[in-house]
Design a protein around this motif. Structure first.
Motif, PDB file in Angstrom:
ATOM      1  N   SER A  19      35.362  39.260  47.032  1.00 52.00           N
ATOM      2  CA  SER A  19      36.516  39.936  46.417  1.00 52.00           C
ATOM      3  C   SER A  19      37.103  39.076  45.302  1.00 52.00           C
ATOM      4  O   SER A  19      37.498  39.587  44.243  1.00 52.00           O
TER       5      SER A  19
ATOM      6  N   THR B  60      52.117  38.545  59.440  1.00 54.76           N
ATOM      7  CA  THR B  60      51.095  39.592  59.634  1.00 54.76           C
ATOM      8  C   THR B  60      50.545  39.538  61.053  1.00 54.76           C
ATOM      9  O   THR B  60      50.697  38.521  61.741  1.00 54.76           O
TER      10      THR B  60
ATOM     11  N   GLU C 148      43.361  41.277  56.449  1.00 57.62           N
ATOM     12  CA  GLU C 148      44.110  42.121  55.502  1.00 57.62           C
ATOM     13  C   GLU C 148      45.111  41.262  54.705  1.00 57.62           C
ATOM     14  O   GLU C 148      45.284  41.424  53.494  1.00 57.62           O
ATOM     15  N   PHE C 149      45.737  40.308  55.405  1.00 60.56           N
ATOM     16  CA  PHE C 149      46.705  39.417  54.764  1.00 60.56           C
ATOM     17  C   PHE C 149      46.028  38.604  53.656  1.00 60.56           C
ATOM     18  O   PHE C 149      46.565  38.469  52.543  1.00 60.56           O
ATOM     19  N   CYS C 150      44.830  38.073  53.942  1.00 56.74           N
ATOM     20  CA  CYS C 150      44.126  37.256  52.935  1.00 56.74           C
ATOM     21  C   CYS C 150      43.736  38.106  51.722  1.00 56.74           C
ATOM     22  O   CYS C 150      43.817  37.638  50.582  1.00 56.74           O
ATOM     23  N   GLN C 151      43.325  39.337  51.972  1.00 53.57           N
ATOM     24  CA  GLN C 151      42.973  40.215  50.849  1.00 53.57           C
ATOM     25  C   GLN C 151      44.217  40.506  49.995  1.00 53.57           C
ATOM     26  O   GLN C 151      44.162  40.493  48.760  1.00 53.57           O
ATOM     27  N   LYS C 152      45.362  40.744  50.666  1.00 54.42           N
ATOM     28  CA  LYS C 152      46.607  41.049  49.944  1.00 54.42           C
ATOM     29  C   LYS C 152      47.067  39.818  49.146  1.00 54.42           C
ATOM     30  O   LYS C 152      47.426  39.911  47.970  1.00 54.42           O
ATOM     31  N   MET C 153      47.012  38.650  49.805  1.00 51.94           N
ATOM     32  CA  MET C 153      47.424  37.403  49.141  1.00 51.94           C
ATOM     33  C   MET C 153      46.549  37.164  47.905  1.00 51.94           C
ATOM     34  O   MET C 153      47.053  36.777  46.842  1.00 51.94           O
TER      35      MET C 153
ATOM     36  N   LYS D 159      44.952  39.433  46.074  1.00 51.68           N
ATOM     37  CA  LYS D 159      45.258  40.387  44.989  1.00 51.68           C
ATOM     38  C   LYS D 159      46.595  40.070  44.335  1.00 51.68           C
ATOM     39  O   LYS D 159      46.748  40.147  43.128  1.00 51.68           O
ATOM     40  N   GLU D 160      47.594  39.679  45.160  1.00 53.29           N
ATOM     41  CA  GLU D 160      48.950  39.539  44.608  1.00 53.29           C
ATOM     42  C   GLU D 160      49.241  38.155  44.034  1.00 53.29           C
ATOM     43  O   GLU D 160      50.143  38.009  43.211  1.00 53.29           O
TER      44      GLU D 160
ATOM     45  N   TRP E 293      55.785  33.809  45.947  1.00 54.09           N
ATOM     46  CA  TRP E 293      55.427  35.084  46.585  1.00 54.09           C
ATOM     47  C   TRP E 293      56.247  35.338  47.850  1.00 54.09           C
ATOM     48  O   TRP E 293      56.686  36.438  48.126  1.00 54.09           O
TER      49      TRP E 293
END
Ligand SMILES: Cc1ncc(COP(=O)(O)O)c(C=O)c1O
Length: 382
Positions: free
Chosen positions: A20, A324, A329-334, A336-337, A378
């Motif tokens: 990703s 979380t 899911e948290f790592c993917q969000k972190m 992206k953001e 963040w």
């Protein structure tokens, strides 16, 4: 057509995050890579020079299955220099990474169905390789009270005997070391119960307080895994070594002849020079130490709690249960953001890993500082 059940191992989620991250980078995002356990410094200069000469001057054919005799002798010298321990050269086998060495160890020491204990959390390939070989993995639910490391109490709480125990001190993913008394008690318990210990010492050399002691100092029955990927920063050379107790030397040699024929010749010749790169390698460790301090200061401010006490290696294992209940899911969000790539704890602990994230700081100081600033911005808590 048939696909074996033994191939049905878990994916490595760090690699999913890496994929990703690369996709985002291709789209122009600024990514701070802290997901892979790989030194960014790259191969030491003298090793590269040795490799250039070897390409011109050496035959580079197969070596003996146990490895180039000069390299094995140099590794024995390393034990004398680092630990004041004498290791007979016959007991040293050069392998295709510590990974190749662990394969030899599992096959040589255990039979299908044997039960092997390891800490949860642990390096995921232990579990996945053991399972692929038909061995039963016995997870020890470790916590901060034992520095996320196995203890005699955890072994005594098991309902059935085990035949093996894997320890790693310093550990991946926590960076914690087994306190000396806890280690001695574990070894005593295992010797009394005929439990074979495999001590993964691949992070030796990367410690921030007391230096790590090899299990050889306490036991002559243990198997030691080590290699050139971490302290020596030579991941891609695929070179490791093992120290086997006398009863396993010949079985391992026969397995190595058949499974691998020999470790890579170019890597072995070049690695002789790795032991003469102390200044460069110690500068890497000093940089990791600075990176560690930056994270230990910033992560709690961003809301990452209960950091495992990092004694060595180059990881911070952080509790994200306040943020979380799904670490992937948290790592993917972190990612992206903020652009910060880290590894979800489910790689290391199938039961409680959703509460944790691992940051690797084997990178440069600037990347760690930017990641720390991005995470604080963040998530900063009051
Ligand atoms: C604890 C541990 N053992 C073994 C390995 C594998 O190392 P190698 O590159 O020598 O196969 C790793 C790699 O990340 C690791 O973290």
């Amino acid at each position: 057509m048939k696909v074996s059940k033994r191939a049905n191992v878990a994916p490595f989620y760090a690699m999913e995050i890496l994929k990703s991250a690369n996709e985002l980078a291709d789209g122009g995002a600024d990514i701070m890579h802290m997901e892979a356990g790989e030194p960014v410094s790259g191969t030491p200069a003298r090793v590269l020079a040795a490799a250039h000469s070897a390409l011109d001057e050496s035959h580079l054919g197969y070596t003996e299955a146990q490895g180039n005799p000069r390299l094995r002798a140099r590794i024995a010298q390393h034990y004398a220099d680092m630990y004041r321990e004498e290791v007979p050269v016959e007991q040293i086998t050069v392998t295709i990474g510590a990974s190749g060495g662990l394969i030899l160890a599992f096959l040589a020491a255990f039979d299908i169905g044997d039960r092997i204990a390891l800490a949860e959390p642990s390096y995921p390939a232990y579990r996945n390789t053991l399972e692929a070989f038909g061995l039963e993995v016995v997870g020890l639910p470790t916590g901060a009270e034992t520095r996320f490391q196995p203890s005699v109490d955890l072994l005594e709480a098991l309902d059935r005997p085990i035949q093996g125990l894997i320890v790693a001190s310093p550990s991946n993913p926590t960076g914690t070391m087994i306190p000396r008394q806890q280690f001695e008690a574990l070894i005593k318990y295992c010797e009394a119960q005929d439990i074979r210990i495999i001590s993964d010492e691949i992070y030796h050399g990367i410690t921030y307080g007391e230096a790590a002691q090899t299990i050889l100092a306490y036991s002559s029955n243990a198997i030691i895994a080590n290699g050139f990927s971490k302290y020596f920063a030579m991941t891609g050379w695929r070179l490791g070594w093992m120290v086997f107790p006398p009863d396993l030397v010949r079985p391992v040699e026969r397995l190595a002849q058949n499974l691998f024929v020999s470790p890579p010749a170019l890597a072995q010749i070049s690695a002789l020079a790795a032991f003469n790169c102390r200044d460069e390698l110690e500068a890497n460790v000093a940089r990791y130490d600075e990176n560690r301090k930056v994270l230990e200061e910033a992560l709690p401010r961003a809301g990452f709690g209960n950091l495992a006490p990092c004694d060595g290696a180059f990881y911070v294992y952080a509790d994200v249960s306040r943020l979380t209940n799904d670490s992937y899911e948290f790592c993917q969000k972190m990612l992206k953001e903020t652009g910060v790539a880290a590894t979800p704890g489910i790689d290391f602990d199938p039961k409680r890993g959703n509460r944790y994230v691992r940051f690797s700081f084997a990178t440069n100081r600037e990347t760690v500082q930017r990641a720390a600033d991005a995470l604080v911005a963040w998530l900063e808590v009051d």
